[in-house]
Enzyme design. Sequence first.
Site, PDB file in Angstrom:
ATOM      1  N   GLY A 135       2.779 -10.025  -5.424  1.00 62.01           N
ATOM      2  CA  GLY A 135       3.539  -9.217  -4.492  1.00 62.01           C
ATOM      3  C   GLY A 135       4.009  -8.007  -5.292  1.00 62.01           C
ATOM      4  O   GLY A 135       4.599  -8.165  -6.374  1.00 62.01           O
ATOM      5  N   ALA A 136       3.706  -6.804  -4.787  1.00 60.11           N
ATOM      6  CA  ALA A 136       3.929  -5.614  -5.612  1.00 60.11           C
ATOM      7  C   ALA A 136       5.354  -5.499  -6.183  1.00 60.11           C
ATOM      8  O   ALA A 136       5.515  -5.313  -7.402  1.00 60.11           O
ATOM      9  CB  ALA A 136       3.529  -4.364  -4.812  1.00 60.11           C
ATOM     10  N   GLN A 146      -2.358 -16.768   0.797  1.00 55.56           N
ATOM     11  CA  GLN A 146      -0.931 -16.429   0.712  1.00 55.56           C
ATOM     12  C   GLN A 146      -0.249 -16.582   2.078  1.00 55.56           C
ATOM     13  O   GLN A 146       0.933 -16.917   2.147  1.00 55.56           O
ATOM     14  CB  GLN A 146      -0.738 -14.985   0.205  1.00 55.56           C
ATOM     15  CG  GLN A 146      -1.132 -14.746  -1.251  1.00 55.56           C
ATOM     16  CD  GLN A 146      -2.570 -14.294  -1.405  1.00 55.56           C
ATOM     17  OE1 GLN A 146      -3.437 -14.579  -0.566  1.00 55.56           O
ATOM     18  NE2 GLN A 146      -2.840 -13.585  -2.497  1.00 55.56           N
ATOM     19  N   ASP A 170       0.558  -2.592  -1.399  1.00 53.13           N
ATOM     20  CA  ASP A 170       0.570  -2.553  -2.861  1.00 53.13           C
ATOM     21  C   ASP A 170       0.577  -1.125  -3.403  1.00 53.13           C
ATOM     22  O   ASP A 170       0.893  -0.884  -4.560  1.00 53.13           O
ATOM     23  CB  ASP A 170      -0.635  -3.320  -3.404  1.00 53.13           C
ATOM     24  CG  ASP A 170      -0.488  -4.811  -3.173  1.00 53.13           C
ATOM     25  OD1 ASP A 170      -0.787  -5.271  -2.053  1.00 53.13           O
ATOM     26  OD2 ASP A 170      -0.009  -5.499  -4.091  1.00 53.13           O
ATOM     27  N   ASN A 220      -3.566  -2.566   0.632  1.00 53.68           N
ATOM     28  CA  ASN A 220      -2.867  -3.839   0.768  1.00 53.68           C
ATOM     29  C   ASN A 220      -3.903  -4.955   0.667  1.00 53.68           C
ATOM     30  O   ASN A 220      -5.109  -4.700   0.536  1.00 53.68           O
ATOM     31  CB  ASN A 220      -2.094  -3.898   2.094  1.00 53.68           C
ATOM     32  CG  ASN A 220      -1.072  -5.026   2.129  1.00 53.68           C
ATOM     33  OD1 ASN A 220      -0.352  -5.269   1.154  1.00 53.68           O
ATOM     34  ND2 ASN A 220      -1.014  -5.742   3.245  1.00 53.68           N
TER      35      ASN A 220
END
Lengths: 362, 362
Positions: free
Chosen positions: B64-65, B213, B254, B264
């Site tokens: 996760g960014a 995810q 992202d 993303n």
Amino acid sequence: MGKNKISKSDPTVFGTSENTETLRWNSGELFLLDQTKLPLVVVEEKQESVEQVWHSIKQLKVRGAPAIGVAAAYGLLIGIREQTALNLKEFLWEIENKAAYLESARPTAVNLKWALIRMLECSKTYSGNDSRGLFKQLEEEAILIHEEDVQLCQRIGVNGVSLIKEGMGVLTHCNAGALATTGIGTATAPMYLAHENGVQFCVYADETRPLLQGARLTSWELNKAGLDVTLLTDNMVAHIMSQDLIDLVITGTDRVAANGDVANKIGTHGVAVLARHFGIPFYVACPYSTIDLNTGEGKDIVIEEREAEEVLNFGKRRTTPEEMKVRNPAFDVTPHELVTGLITEKGIIRAPFAENLLKEYL
Amino acid sequence: MGKNKISKSDPTVFGTSENTETLRWNSGELFLLDQTKLPLVVVEEKQESVEQVWHSIKQLKVRGAPAIGVAAAYGLLIGIREQTALNLKEFLWEIENKAAYLESARPTAVNLKWALIRMLECSKTYSGNDSRGLFKQLEEEAILIHEEDVQLCQRIGVNGVSLIKEGMGVLTHCNAGALATTGIGTATAPMYLAHENGVQFCVYADETRPLLQGARLTSWELNKAGLDVTLLTDNMVAHIMSQDLIDLVITGTDRVAANGDVANKIGTHGVAVLARHFGIPFYVACPYSTIDLNTGEGKDIVIEEREAEEVLNFGKRRTTPEEMKVRNPAFDVTPHELVTGLITEKGIIRAPFAENLLKEYL
């Protein structure tokens, strides 16, 4: 030959590869390849009873609309072969009973009902008075349905082969291949013929969750036949299309309505929308046994909803929390407006579909 | 507290649920929740070395960014804490060295580089001559980055909450939730706040192959918090949208380019095309730490391609034949034309994105 014959598909499994036919009718016995075990294990199962055939269909041991139809025709024979001592009237009642039972296995693919109706209508044309004679006539009809399916695939291949040109990337979804039929498949038929003709092209197969027919079946059979196939997850399709890697989409179908709406494996509608967005032709390979002129449009098609476990797990491994709500529609409906053409045994049918389907098939 | 703390997330696992924070900095030690083991096992790992932090990022134990950025800031501290006896010049060199190393873990999420650049720039402002003093200043900066991330999530939540109305179905992709950040998430922030405010709505999470995810992380955290969440396979999105069950899409990102193109998780581009097709608004939740004005457009963003095994297997179980070709791009780029708005900590930014992003962020 033993009841269950284990074969090797990969050097990593065991034994030597033997029979990989979707189904076989041999000396009055029905053998179905257990597709739930592919690609790691290649094993066929002799169908001992009509109940076993029903379960084989329900559990997707045999799947793919055309294959289900042929399996059901033979399955009906399994269901009545012990009853030939009955008088004709009672035997006909058994036939209807077993046909209705088999039809209840799964609701969406029209070939199941189509094949059983053919068998029922064949039984009504019997002019003798001996149940054993009627059984033989029905066996001939089932074999005819089987042989016709092989020919339908071949003709779909011939009618679609020119769509596949040198250097193309062809996307397909689910498995509409040899494993979905008793011939060379529907969507895959043009691919196999183009490959035989020496055309160099790539196939992209999206894996097709939850049951991964694309990963386990399509990539297996195409790879075995020497085609250039690349596996994707379902969600990669837009990206791959955006990279100009896809020139053509061909899928199968489980039921085409009178207006050309197409029911097929869940995800097909999304692929069709993406194909339209990226300007890629979207074809559906479709034998007449999958066309249902009695169903007016897609919204009238019953979409089978299957068990949550198929989504909650991957193989047998749980991937989600307990008590997670899921949806599991096994099919979706692609509106005819998104379909470039239906590749049938008669040729490619294009819009306006309602008119052209009637013209060809009424 | 032991090095690895096993916690129970489901009654079906073991022990009692303890710490489920994405990451913790506690008395100079960094703990990362191992997200590869969710949802069945909840365990955090103390990061003993900068190499371990690099691997934790690479292997998606932390992902996760925003979370990657915060983890990298703390990870840098782990990498230099043994070097405070060095003179300042050598210590600064170590800092640059370890920062470059951490940045190499994964290429797509800009927060990784952003956080490390902040730490480097902080080190350049140090006015003392004692390496230990510089370490303390850097520790304060890492904690600031962490606390800011929590606030960014909160503000994104406040700015996006009014998008979610009573009775809506909200679709999200991948995990842009609490697990992707150190706060209440980015895409999930408006959802958590709407839920707190008593708004009744449903969330649809697509599972997000290959690493699931959506299934393992999003459905887990939303379900735990009492939200109404339904899991889909990625290929169900078109069908569910066609049934009018989705009113709104919110994803994370992202990296957002200067023109508003959004990188993303793979599959986002497809979801955006489908949303456009079905007339559904498509929002991207995006803190400023994920906006990269140095990258002009989406095609300039490096898309990480990960190992084939992620597609060929699921959770160590092989689903495909040997020697199968796959693609595994971990991200895709959604063109800004498909984006209804970026939900940022400053408010919702809409088209024209190039102009409005410059206005807000230059």
